[in-house]
Motif scaffolding. Structure first.
Motif, PDB file in Angstrom:
ATOM      1  N   ASP A 177      25.666  74.183  16.443  1.00 14.29           N
ATOM      2  CA  ASP A 177      26.650  75.233  16.697  1.00 14.29           C
ATOM      3  C   ASP A 177      25.974  76.607  16.640  1.00 14.29           C
ATOM      4  O   ASP A 177      25.156  76.862  15.757  1.00 14.29           O
ATOM      5  N   PRO A 178      26.274  77.511  17.587  1.00 16.57           N
ATOM      6  CA  PRO A 178      25.636  78.823  17.597  1.00 16.57           C
ATOM      7  C   PRO A 178      25.768  79.581  16.279  1.00 16.57           C
ATOM      8  O   PRO A 178      24.823  80.261  15.852  1.00 16.57           O
ATOM      9  N   ILE A 179      26.922  79.490  15.629  1.00 12.71           N
ATOM     10  CA  ILE A 179      27.109  80.176  14.353  1.00 12.71           C
ATOM     11  C   ILE A 179      26.106  79.673  13.326  1.00 12.71           C
ATOM     12  O   ILE A 179      25.518  80.449  12.560  1.00 12.71           O
ATOM     13  N   VAL A 180      25.876  78.374  13.309  1.00 16.03           N
ATOM     14  CA  VAL A 180      24.918  77.784  12.375  1.00 16.03           C
ATOM     15  C   VAL A 180      23.511  78.282  12.673  1.00 16.03           C
ATOM     16  O   VAL A 180      22.754  78.634  11.764  1.00 16.03           O
ATOM     17  N   SER A 181      23.153  78.341  13.953  1.00 14.18           N
ATOM     18  CA  SER A 181      21.818  78.814  14.331  1.00 14.18           C
ATOM     19  C   SER A 181      21.601  80.264  13.911  1.00 14.18           C
ATOM     20  O   SER A 181      20.513  80.638  13.458  1.00 14.18           O
ATOM     21  N   ILE A 182      22.642  81.089  14.049  1.00 14.81           N
ATOM     22  CA  ILE A 182      22.513  82.495  13.638  1.00 14.81           C
ATOM     23  C   ILE A 182      22.374  82.598  12.128  1.00 14.81           C
ATOM     24  O   ILE A 182      21.606  83.422  11.619  1.00 14.81           O
ATOM     25  N   VAL A 183      23.104  81.759  11.396  1.00  9.87           N
ATOM     26  CA  VAL A 183      22.978  81.749   9.927  1.00  9.87           C
ATOM     27  C   VAL A 183      21.560  81.377   9.524  1.00  9.87           C
ATOM     28  O   VAL A 183      20.956  82.022   8.656  1.00  9.87           O
ATOM     29  N   TRP A 184      20.993  80.327  10.145  1.00 10.21           N
ATOM     30  CA  TRP A 184      19.607  79.955   9.829  1.00 10.21           C
ATOM     31  C   TRP A 184      18.662  81.103  10.169  1.00 10.21           C
ATOM     32  O   TRP A 184      17.742  81.405   9.401  1.00 10.21           O
ATOM     33  N   ARG A 185      18.885  81.734  11.313  1.00 11.63           N
ATOM     34  CA  ARG A 185      17.987  82.803  11.769  1.00 11.63           C
ATOM     35  C   ARG A 185      17.960  83.968  10.804  1.00 11.63           C
ATOM     36  O   ARG A 185      16.890  84.360  10.305  1.00 11.63           O
ATOM     37  N   PHE A 186      19.119  84.557  10.529  1.00 15.92           N
ATOM     38  CA  PHE A 186      19.134  85.763   9.706  1.00 15.92           C
ATOM     39  C   PHE A 186      19.053  85.444   8.215  1.00 15.92           C
ATOM     40  O   PHE A 186      18.622  86.288   7.432  1.00 15.92           O
ATOM     41  N   GLY A 187      19.453  84.237   7.831  1.00 16.03           N
ATOM     42  CA  GLY A 187      19.254  83.840   6.442  1.00 16.03           C
ATOM     43  C   GLY A 187      17.776  83.776   6.103  1.00 16.03           C
ATOM     44  O   GLY A 187      17.324  84.313   5.076  1.00 16.03           O
ATOM     45  N   LEU A 188      16.990  83.130   6.979  1.00 13.65           N
ATOM     46  CA  LEU A 188      15.544  83.062   6.781  1.00 13.65           C
ATOM     47  C   LEU A 188      14.919  84.447   6.858  1.00 13.65           C
ATOM     48  O   LEU A 188      14.056  84.806   6.045  1.00 13.65           O
ATOM     49  N   ALA A 189      15.353  85.249   7.834  1.00 13.44           N
ATOM     50  CA  ALA A 189      14.787  86.589   8.003  1.00 13.44           C
ATOM     51  C   ALA A 189      15.047  87.465   6.780  1.00 13.44           C
ATOM     52  O   ALA A 189      14.165  88.209   6.332  1.00 13.44           O
ATOM     53  N   SER A 190      16.253  87.395   6.227  1.00 16.67           N
ATOM     54  CA  SER A 190      16.564  88.218   5.055  1.00 16.67           C
ATOM     55  C   SER A 190      15.726  87.792   3.860  1.00 16.67           C
ATOM     56  O   SER A 190      15.249  88.644   3.092  1.00 16.67           O
ATOM     57  N   LEU A 191      15.507  86.490   3.675  1.00 18.73           N
ATOM     58  CA  LEU A 191      14.665  86.018   2.574  1.00 18.73           C
ATOM     59  C   LEU A 191      13.237  86.529   2.726  1.00 18.73           C
ATOM     60  O   LEU A 191      12.608  86.943   1.739  1.00 18.73           O
ATOM     61  N   VAL A 192      12.719  86.500   3.943  1.00 15.40           N
ATOM     62  CA  VAL A 192      11.368  86.999   4.189  1.00 15.40           C
ATOM     63  C   VAL A 192      11.296  88.493   3.902  1.00 15.40           C
ATOM     64  O   VAL A 192      10.331  88.981   3.285  1.00 15.40           O
ATOM     65  N   LEU A 193      12.307  89.249   4.318  1.00 18.54           N
ATOM     66  CA  LEU A 193      12.310  90.690   4.066  1.00 18.54           C
ATOM     67  C   LEU A 193      12.412  91.009   2.580  1.00 18.54           C
ATOM     68  O   LEU A 193      11.726  91.909   2.071  1.00 18.54           O
TER      69      LEU A 193
END
Length: 297
Positions: free
Chosen positions: A32-48
């Protein structure tokens, strides 16, 4: 930022974001696109957050800075990208990239109306040239195969326009945070975290299936979107916006369509025509005018 550093930051962001439009299409389908966006920005925020901690950058924000980050996260990372992914299910990625080139002009208008900022004539000329360039560039795409990647292309274009407006509103919240003294990296990390939390809550409320597609295309595109398209590109974008203003920074979105079209040529069999070359020339001239224009006051 000196002018050479500004140009380099713009080019890096444009190159990265020019490839992310195609990368998003590799995320569509099973998950689901919503899930993909959660994975994307969830990972990005952790890296930041990890980057800020490793480099001993401040992570604490004041109440006003957190409120601005909430708005930034809601409109830039939640609403805007929710509509972007939905739009790319209905039209080709290059078409959505072309529509996003209007962001520089929308930012100029919004900051003029809301904050009474006065941009120079050169900035307005550059933004208008950018719109003309991408209009020419999109003509060949929409007249050919640009709108044939999915069903209901008209709805896809409307969704992409809503995403542009949401991004502009999110930029205003980011500017408010900067005016309140928020560090760029910390504010971006918090904004991504807030946007991720909102999308996750929406996903839980609507009963989406939380999964990851264990294929090289999905995993590699997710890593590219998270690390390059989110951590690096947004870090540079909001830094550039703080130094030179959001009108110039958002003009990056006018440089991404040529790169997105090149991706279509390489991977989707699109053909290079006169309209592409003319559109690219107008976009580049507009970029020169915006780089040379003073920051809006």
């Amino acid at each position: 930022m000196s002018r050479p550093v500004t140009v380099l930051a713009i080019l890096i962001c444009a190159l990265i974001w020019g490839t992310t439009w195609f990368a998003i299409t590799l995320q569509l389908g099973v998950v689901d696109p919503i899930v993909s966006i959660v994975w994307r920005f969830g990972l990005a925020s952790l890296v930041l957050f990890g980057f800020c901690a490793a480099t001993r950058r401040p992570l604490r924000l004041t109440r006003a800075q957190h409120l601005a980050a909430v708005g930034q996260g809601a409109f830039v990372f939640a609403v805007s990208y929710g509509f972007v992914y939905a739009a790319e299910e209905r039209v080709a990625s290059a078409v959505v990239a072309v529509i996003f080139a209007a962001l520089a002009f929308v930012n100029l208008v919004m900051f003029r109306l809301v904050e009474r900022q006065k941009a120079s004539a050169g900035a307005w000329q550059g933004a208008v040239l950018g719109i003309c360039g991408v209009a020419v560039l999109s003509f060949g795409q929409l007249a050919g195969t640009g709108a044939s990647a999915g069903s209901a292309p008209g709805l896809g274009i409307v969704l992409a326009l809503v995403a542009v407006l949401a991004s502009a509103l999110g930029n205003w919240f980011a500017w408010r945070g900067q005016q309140a003294g928020a560090p760029v990296m910390a504010a971006t990390a918090w904004a991504m975290a807030y946007g991720t939390a909102m999308l996750a809550a929406y996903g839980l409320a609507t009963g989406v299936e939380w999964r990851v597609e264990a294929t090289p295309a999905y995993v590699l595109s997710l890593l590219h979107l998270s690390l390059f398209g989110s951590v690096i590109a947004f870090g540079l974008y909001f830094t550039l916006a703080k130094q030179r203003g959001f009108a110039l920074a958002s003009y990056i979105s006018a440089l991404t369509p040529p790169i997105a079209v090149i991706m279509s040529v390489l991977f989707e069999g699109a053909e290079v025509g006169v309209t592409m070359l003319v559109g690219l020339a107008l976009v580049l001239v507009g970029q020169v005018l915006l780089i040379r224009a003073p920051k809006a006051a």
